[in-house]
Design a protein around this motif. Structure first.
Motif, mmCIF file in Angstrom:
data_model
loop_
_atom_site.group_PDB
_atom_site.id
_atom_site.type_symbol
_atom_site.label_atom_id
_atom_site.label_comp_id
_atom_site.label_asym_id
_atom_site.label_seq_id
_atom_site.Cartn_x
_atom_site.Cartn_y
_atom_site.Cartn_z
ATOM 1 N N ASP A 12 0.828 -1.200 0.000
ATOM 2 C CA ASP A 12 0.000 0.000 0.000
ATOM 3 C C ASP A 12 0.869 1.260 0.000
ATOM 4 O O ASP A 12 1.772 1.387 0.822
ATOM 5 C CB ASP A 12 -0.906 -0.008 1.235
ATOM 6 C CG ASP A 12 -1.853 1.158 1.237
ATOM 7 O OD1 ASP A 12 -1.454 2.248 1.710
ATOM 8 O OD2 ASP A 12 -2.986 0.997 0.758
ATOM 9 N N HIS A 14 0.231 4.281 0.997
ATOM 10 C CA HIS A 14 0.136 5.055 2.240
ATOM 11 C C HIS A 14 1.034 4.458 3.317
ATOM 12 O O HIS A 14 1.693 5.186 4.059
ATOM 13 C CB HIS A 14 -1.312 5.120 2.742
ATOM 14 C CG HIS A 14 -2.229 5.871 1.831
ATOM 15 N ND1 HIS A 14 -2.082 7.211 1.556
ATOM 16 C CD2 HIS A 14 -3.295 5.460 1.118
ATOM 17 C CE1 HIS A 14 -3.028 7.599 0.725
ATOM 18 N NE2 HIS A 14 -3.778 6.546 0.425
ATOM 19 N N ARG A 15 1.077 3.140 3.363
ATOM 20 C CA ARG A 15 1.941 2.494 4.362
ATOM 21 C C ARG A 15 3.407 2.702 4.022
ATOM 22 O O ARG A 15 4.238 2.899 4.909
ATOM 23 C CB ARG A 15 1.583 1.015 4.495
ATOM 24 C CG ARG A 15 0.206 0.834 5.155
ATOM 25 C CD ARG A 15 -0.051 -0.581 5.583
ATOM 26 N NE ARG A 15 -0.369 -1.486 4.507
ATOM 27 C CZ ARG A 15 -1.597 -1.731 4.065
ATOM 28 N NH1 ARG A 15 -2.644 -1.136 4.616
ATOM 29 N NH2 ARG A 15 -1.803 -2.587 3.083
ATOM 30 N N LEU A 38 -3.963 11.859 5.898
ATOM 31 C CA LEU A 38 -5.047 10.892 6.049
ATOM 32 C C LEU A 38 -5.828 11.206 7.312
ATOM 33 O O LEU A 38 -5.356 11.935 8.179
ATOM 34 C CB LEU A 38 -4.473 9.468 6.153
ATOM 35 C CG LEU A 38 -3.645 8.984 4.973
ATOM 36 C CD1 LEU A 38 -2.965 7.671 5.321
ATOM 37 C CD2 LEU A 38 -4.521 8.819 3.748
ATOM 38 N N SER A 39 -6.994 10.621 7.427
ATOM 39 C CA SER A 39 -7.752 10.778 8.665
ATOM 40 C C SER A 39 -7.058 9.982 9.770
ATOM 41 O O SER A 39 -6.281 9.056 9.501
ATOM 42 C CB SER A 39 -9.189 10.282 8.485
ATOM 43 O OG SER A 39 -9.192 8.876 8.311
ATOM 44 N N SER A 42 -7.999 6.230 9.574
ATOM 45 C CA SER A 42 -7.327 5.569 8.454
ATOM 46 C C SER A 42 -5.844 5.357 8.770
ATOM 47 O O SER A 42 -5.286 4.276 8.509
ATOM 48 C CB SER A 42 -7.488 6.410 7.185
ATOM 49 O OG SER A 42 -6.841 5.806 6.103
ATOM 50 N N THR A 43 -5.213 6.360 9.315
ATOM 51 C CA THR A 43 -3.802 6.242 9.697
ATOM 52 C C THR A 43 -3.622 5.143 10.730
ATOM 53 O O THR A 43 -2.694 4.337 10.634
ATOM 54 C CB THR A 43 -3.274 7.584 10.235
ATOM 55 O OG1 THR A 43 -3.426 8.573 9.218
ATOM 56 C CG2 THR A 43 -1.807 7.493 10.627
ATOM 57 N N LYS A 45 -5.425 2.500 11.135
ATOM 58 C CA LYS A 45 -5.565 1.191 10.475
ATOM 59 C C LYS A 45 -4.272 0.806 9.752
ATOM 60 O O LYS A 45 -3.836 -0.345 9.814
ATOM 61 C CB LYS A 45 -6.745 1.205 9.503
ATOM 62 C CG LYS A 45 -8.091 1.202 10.203
ATOM 63 C CD LYS A 45 -9.223 1.261 9.207
ATOM 64 C CE LYS A 45 -10.556 1.346 9.938
ATOM 65 N NZ LYS A 45 -11.685 1.467 9.002
ATOM 66 N N HIS A 46 -3.675 1.769 9.069
ATOM 67 C CA HIS A 46 -2.411 1.495 8.376
ATOM 68 C C HIS A 46 -1.312 1.144 9.385
ATOM 69 O O HIS A 46 -0.523 0.226 9.157
ATOM 70 C CB HIS A 46 -1.984 2.693 7.534
ATOM 71 C CG HIS A 46 -2.796 2.876 6.295
ATOM 72 N ND1 HIS A 46 -2.914 1.920 5.311
ATOM 73 C CD2 HIS A 46 -3.545 3.932 5.873
ATOM 74 C CE1 HIS A 46 -3.688 2.368 4.332
ATOM 75 N NE2 HIS A 46 -4.089 3.590 4.660
#
Length: 109
Positions: A12, A14-15, A38-39, A42-43, A45-46
């Motif tokens: 991913d 973002h990760r 990011l929210s 969401s952050t 979760k990553h």
């Protein structure tokens, strides 16, 4: 930590951005949220995926959670990539030699 979990975590973008941020220094979640745009959910979760893959560690500092890279899984990926890097390096070295051999001097005006 499995190889599949490491690759999946890094698949991913973002990760990968979070890993790049943490390469500079450990950071609290708020800084990661702000830097990645990011929210917070969401952050989080990553970060959970990265933590479960063993790529990051978390420590509690008062009210903050501070994340840092764990170098061991990165070293394992580096070791796995080493034979391929040798292949790429030898190919790039050969290309460089070929280009050096084929260079013609520029014409003088």
């Amino acid at each position: 930590m499995s190889d599949a979990a490491l690759w999946a975590a890094l698949a991913d973008p973002h990760r990968r951005a979070i890993v790049a941020l943490l390469l500079e220094r450990p950071r609290p979640v708020g800084e990661i949220v702000e830097a990645c745009g990011l929210s917070q959910p969401s952050t989080s979760k990553h970060l959970k995926v990265l933590r479960e893959a063993g790529l990051v560690r978390v420590r509690q500092e008062a009210q903050r959670r501070v994340y840092a890279l764990d170098p061991a899984p990165i070293a394992a990926l580096d070791a796995w990539l080493a034979p391929y890097r040798r292949l790429w390096n030898s190919s790039l070295d050969a290309l460089g030699r070929r280009l050096d051999d084929s260079e013609e001097p520029l014409p003088k005006d």
